[in-house]
Enzyme design. Structure first.
Site, PDB file in Angstrom:
ATOM      1  CG  ASP A   1      10.475   1.587  -7.402  1.00 50.50           C
ATOM      2  OD1 ASP A   1      10.044   2.603  -7.003  1.00 50.50           O
ATOM      3  OD2 ASP A   1      11.487   0.756  -7.573  1.00 50.50           O
TER       4      ASP A   1
ATOM      5  CB  ALA B   1      -0.863  -0.027   1.619  1.00 47.22           C
ATOM      6  CB  VAL B   2       4.482   2.058   2.145  1.00 45.19           C
ATOM      7  CG1 VAL B   2       4.884   3.189   1.746  1.00 45.19           C
ATOM      8  CG2 VAL B   2       3.086   1.737   3.093  1.00 45.19           C
TER       9      VAL B   2
ATOM     10  CG  ASP C   1      10.343  -1.456  -4.330  1.00 46.16           C
ATOM     11  OD1 ASP C   1       9.231  -0.306  -4.326  1.00 46.16           O
ATOM     12  OD2 ASP C   1      11.118  -1.635  -4.521  1.00 46.16           O
TER      13      ASP C   1
ATOM     14  N   GLY D   1      10.508  -1.008   2.089  1.00 44.05           N
ATOM     15  CA  GLY D   1      11.519  -1.543   1.826  1.00 44.05           C
ATOM     16  C   GLY D   1      11.394  -2.084   3.416  1.00 44.05           C
TER      17      GLY D   1
ATOM     18  NE  ARG E   1      15.830  -4.031   8.330  1.00 41.56           N
ATOM     19  CZ  ARG E   1      15.502  -3.071   7.993  1.00 41.56           C
ATOM     20  NH1 ARG E   1      14.977  -2.559   6.819  1.00 41.56           N
ATOM     21  NH2 ARG E   1      15.199  -1.504   8.463  1.00 41.56           N
TER      22      ARG E   1
END
Length: 209
Positions: free
Chosen positions: A94, A33-34, A90, A73, A77
């Site tokens: 990008d 979502a981020v 991701d 990221g 983690r």
């Protein structure tokens, strides 16, 4: 020296980002979502502001939302590691964000008849894509390419600073920043290809044929 500064800067950012990552995870926000939110924010900053010549506002918005590249990221983690789809999402987002940033910059510079600036933006767009592709291709072949002086965050910061200075009235600041970025991006491609070549030599003697 550049590598030491890069590591120190990332360590400083980590001290800010980690508490935010923990807070978001506690509230049930996912890294994916981020990732998507960050991309949407970059698109708004680049296309909604930068392409119209509102460089300071565009650069600030893009820089803020580009930092989500570190945030998602960190969240992944902390939550047990990135999933394969998360890593795929991701990387894909990008590329969308980078295309929007440099496309918007090239469009605005074209309206200003700045041919050198447009050329610099296009070189940055292509070189940035190659920087990412070399890493992805190396990893697909079982090697690594985690080297280079101009990774994605650094590239966006450089163009962001150029945009802010240009918006503040410094002539040709954005064009200069773009050509600086173009140079370090091409250099980073060379660094990564050399790094992969050395690994390949160890794995497959005679690879230089």
């Amino acid at each position: 020296m550049a590598k030491i500064f890069q590591v120190s800067a990332r360590a400083g950012l980590a001290r800010v980002i980690e508490p935010v990552a923990r807070a978001l995870l506690r509230r049930g926000v996912t890294p994916n979502a981020v990732t998507v939110t960050g991309t949407v924010g970059v698109l708004v900053g680049a296309l909604g502001f930068g392409a119209r010549g509102e460089l300071v506002a565009g650069a600030i918005i893009v820089t803020i939302f580009a930092l989500t590249d570190l945030l998602d990221g960190t969240m992944a983690r902390m939550s047990g590691g990135s999933t394969k789809f998360g890593a795929f999402l991701d990387s894909s987002m990008d590329r969308v964000a980078d295309g929007a940033v440099f496309g918007a910059v090239a469009y605005w510079l074209a309206t200003e008849n700045d041919r050198w600036g447009v050329a610099g933006a296009l070189v940055c767009l292509v070189a940035g894509g190659v920087v990412s592709y070399v890493k992805a291709r190396a990893e697909g072949l079982g090697m690594t390419a985690n080297v280079g002086i101009a990774e994605r965050t650094e590239r966006l910061i450089i163009v962001g600073v150029g945009g802010i200075l240009q918006g503040a009235g410094v002539p040709h600041a954005l064009t200069v920043a773009l050509w600086l970025l173009a140079a370090v991006s091409v250099f980073t491609v060379g660094q990564r290809m050399t790094h992969v070549y050395r690994q390949a030599q160890r794995i497959e003697p005679g690879v230089s044929r």
